[in-house]
Design a protein around this motif. Structure first.
Motif, PDB file in Angstrom:
ATOM      1  N   ALA A 120      -7.876  -0.475   8.677  1.00  0.00           N
ATOM      2  CA  ALA A 120      -7.150  -0.968   7.506  1.00  0.00           C
ATOM      3  C   ALA A 120      -7.769  -2.260   6.990  1.00  0.00           C
ATOM      4  CB  ALA A 120      -5.676  -1.196   7.856  1.00  0.00           C
ATOM      5  N   TRP A 121      -8.157  -3.152   7.896  1.00  0.00           N
ATOM      6  CA  TRP A 121      -8.791  -4.410   7.497  1.00  0.00           C
ATOM      7  C   TRP A 121     -10.144  -4.130   6.831  1.00  0.00           C
ATOM      8  CZ3 TRP A 121      -7.447  -9.426  10.153  1.00  0.00           C
ATOM      9  CH2 TRP A 121      -8.084 -10.510   9.549  1.00  0.00           C
ATOM     10  N   TRP A 122     -10.904  -3.197   7.391  1.00  0.00           N
ATOM     11  CA  TRP A 122     -12.211  -2.839   6.852  1.00  0.00           C
ATOM     12  C   TRP A 122     -12.087  -2.242   5.449  1.00  0.00           C
ATOM     13  CZ3 TRP A 122     -14.598   2.214   6.463  1.00  0.00           C
ATOM     14  CH2 TRP A 122     -15.951   2.159   6.137  1.00  0.00           C
ATOM     15  N   LYS A 123     -11.099  -1.367   5.262  1.00  0.00           N
ATOM     16  CA  LYS A 123     -10.880  -0.778   3.936  1.00  0.00           C
ATOM     17  C   LYS A 123     -10.469  -1.851   2.932  1.00  0.00           C
ATOM     18  CE  LYS A 123     -10.426   3.403   3.264  1.00  0.00           C
ATOM     19  NZ  LYS A 123     -11.296   4.376   2.643  1.00  0.00           N
ATOM     20  N   HIS A 124      -9.660  -2.809   3.351  1.00  0.00           N
ATOM     21  CA  HIS A 124      -9.247  -3.892   2.466  1.00  0.00           C
ATOM     22  C   HIS A 124     -10.439  -4.776   2.094  1.00  0.00           C
ATOM     23  CE1 HIS A 124      -6.826  -7.012   0.648  1.00  0.00           C
ATOM     24  NE2 HIS A 124      -7.392  -7.904   1.452  1.00  0.00           N
ATOM     25  N   ASP A 179     -12.291  -3.489  -0.730  1.00  0.00           N
ATOM     26  CA  ASP A 179     -11.439  -3.369  -1.923  1.00  0.00           C
ATOM     27  C   ASP A 179     -11.030  -1.938  -2.215  1.00  0.00           C
ATOM     28  OD1 ASP A 179     -11.296  -6.096  -2.437  1.00  0.00           O
ATOM     29  OD2 ASP A 179     -13.154  -6.066  -3.610  1.00  0.00           O
ATOM     30  N   GLU A 180     -10.772  -1.173  -1.177  1.00  0.00           N
ATOM     31  CA  GLU A 180     -10.268   0.187  -1.334  1.00  0.00           C
ATOM     32  C   GLU A 180      -8.776   0.167  -1.023  1.00  0.00           C
ATOM     33  OE1 GLU A 180     -12.477   3.061   0.901  1.00  0.00           O
ATOM     34  OE2 GLU A 180     -14.371   2.099   0.435  1.00  0.00           O
ATOM     35  N   THR A 181      -7.984   0.687  -1.933  1.00  0.00           N
ATOM     36  CA  THR A 181      -6.539   0.711  -1.741  1.00  0.00           C
ATOM     37  C   THR A 181      -6.051   2.150  -1.697  1.00  0.00           C
ATOM     38  OG1 THR A 181      -6.168   0.600  -4.127  1.00  0.00           O
ATOM     39  CG2 THR A 181      -6.220  -1.487  -2.935  1.00  0.00           C
ATOM     40  N   PRO A 182      -4.934   2.404  -1.012  1.00  0.00           N
ATOM     41  CA  PRO A 182      -4.361   3.747  -0.995  1.00  0.00           C
ATOM     42  C   PRO A 182      -3.897   4.169  -2.395  1.00  0.00           C
ATOM     43  CG  PRO A 182      -3.435   2.417   0.758  1.00  0.00           C
ATOM     44  CD  PRO A 182      -4.233   1.501  -0.116  1.00  0.00           C
ATOM     45  N   ASP A 183      -3.772   5.464  -2.602  1.00  0.00           N
ATOM     46  CA  ASP A 183      -3.415   5.995  -3.910  1.00  0.00           C
ATOM     47  C   ASP A 183      -1.919   5.971  -4.200  1.00  0.00           C
ATOM     48  OD1 ASP A 183      -6.061   6.482  -4.443  1.00  0.00           O
ATOM     49  OD2 ASP A 183      -5.995   8.549  -3.738  1.00  0.00           O
ATOM     50  N   PHE A 184      -1.085   5.700  -3.213  1.00  0.00           N
ATOM     51  CA  PHE A 184       0.353   5.756  -3.459  1.00  0.00           C
ATOM     52  C   PHE A 184       0.907   4.393  -3.848  1.00  0.00           C
ATOM     53  CE2 PHE A 184      -0.359   5.312   1.062  1.00  0.00           C
ATOM     54  CZ  PHE A 184       0.486   4.292   1.430  1.00  0.00           C
ATOM     55  N   GLU A 185       2.032   4.420  -4.512  1.00  0.00           N
ATOM     56  CA  GLU A 185       2.646   3.209  -5.048  1.00  0.00           C
ATOM     57  C   GLU A 185       3.277   2.370  -3.941  1.00  0.00           C
ATOM     58  OE1 GLU A 185       6.336   2.094  -7.981  1.00  0.00           O
ATOM     59  OE2 GLU A 185       5.327   3.995  -8.231  1.00  0.00           O
ATOM     60  N   GLY A 186       3.174   1.067  -4.063  1.00  0.00           N
ATOM     61  CA  GLY A 186       3.806   0.163  -3.116  1.00  0.00           C
ATOM     62  C   GLY A 186       2.957  -0.162  -1.903  1.00  0.00           C
ATOM     63  N   ALA A 187       1.716   0.302  -1.867  1.00  0.00           N
ATOM     64  CA  ALA A 187       0.841   0.028  -0.734  1.00  0.00           C
ATOM     65  C   ALA A 187       0.242  -1.365  -0.883  1.00  0.00           C
ATOM     66  CB  ALA A 187      -0.265   1.071  -0.663  1.00  0.00           C
ATOM     67  N   THR A 188       0.535  -2.223   0.071  1.00  0.00           N
ATOM     68  CA  THR A 188      -0.018  -3.577   0.065  1.00  0.00           C
ATOM     69  C   THR A 188      -0.641  -3.866   1.421  1.00  0.00           C
ATOM     70  OG1 THR A 188       2.070  -4.544   0.782  1.00  0.00           O
ATOM     71  CG2 THR A 188       1.681  -4.435  -1.591  1.00  0.00           C
ATOM     72  N   PHE A 189      -1.627  -4.728   1.416  1.00  0.00           N
ATOM     73  CA  PHE A 189      -2.274  -5.157   2.651  1.00  0.00           C
ATOM     74  C   PHE A 189      -1.557  -6.393   3.157  1.00  0.00           C
ATOM     75  CE2 PHE A 189      -5.484  -7.717   4.871  1.00  0.00           C
ATOM     76  CZ  PHE A 189      -5.863  -6.813   5.845  1.00  0.00           C
TER      77      PHE A 189
END
Length: 70
Positions: free
Chosen positions: A28-32, A35-45
């Motif tokens: 999750a840290w690596w994806k953040h 700058d890649e975010t999940p496609d669903f609403e309300g997803a925050t790092f």
């Protein structure tokens, strides 16, 4: 003699859960960082949550590995 190996089964399960927690939060840290975010609403790092759960996973995995080695 323990037929099912129940003496080590709990430590092996904890090792798997701890490593999964550490790897999942690291991913999750690596994806953040990329700058890649999940496609669903309300997803925050949440950096604090990732650090806490990743550290907890490493502690659990270390504890389980030491228990298996002893």
């Amino acid at each position: 003699m323990d037929i099912l190996g129940m003496d080590t089964l709990f430590a092996e399960l904890l090792l798997g859960v701890g490593l999964a927690m550490a790897a999942g939060n690291g991913f999750a840290w690596w994806k953040h960082a990329r700058d890649e975010t999940p496609d669903f609403e309300g997803a925050t790092f949440r950096r604090g949550r990732v650090i806490f759960l990743g550290t907890a996973g490493l502690i659990i995995a270390t504890w389980a590995a030491i228990s298996l080695a002893a």
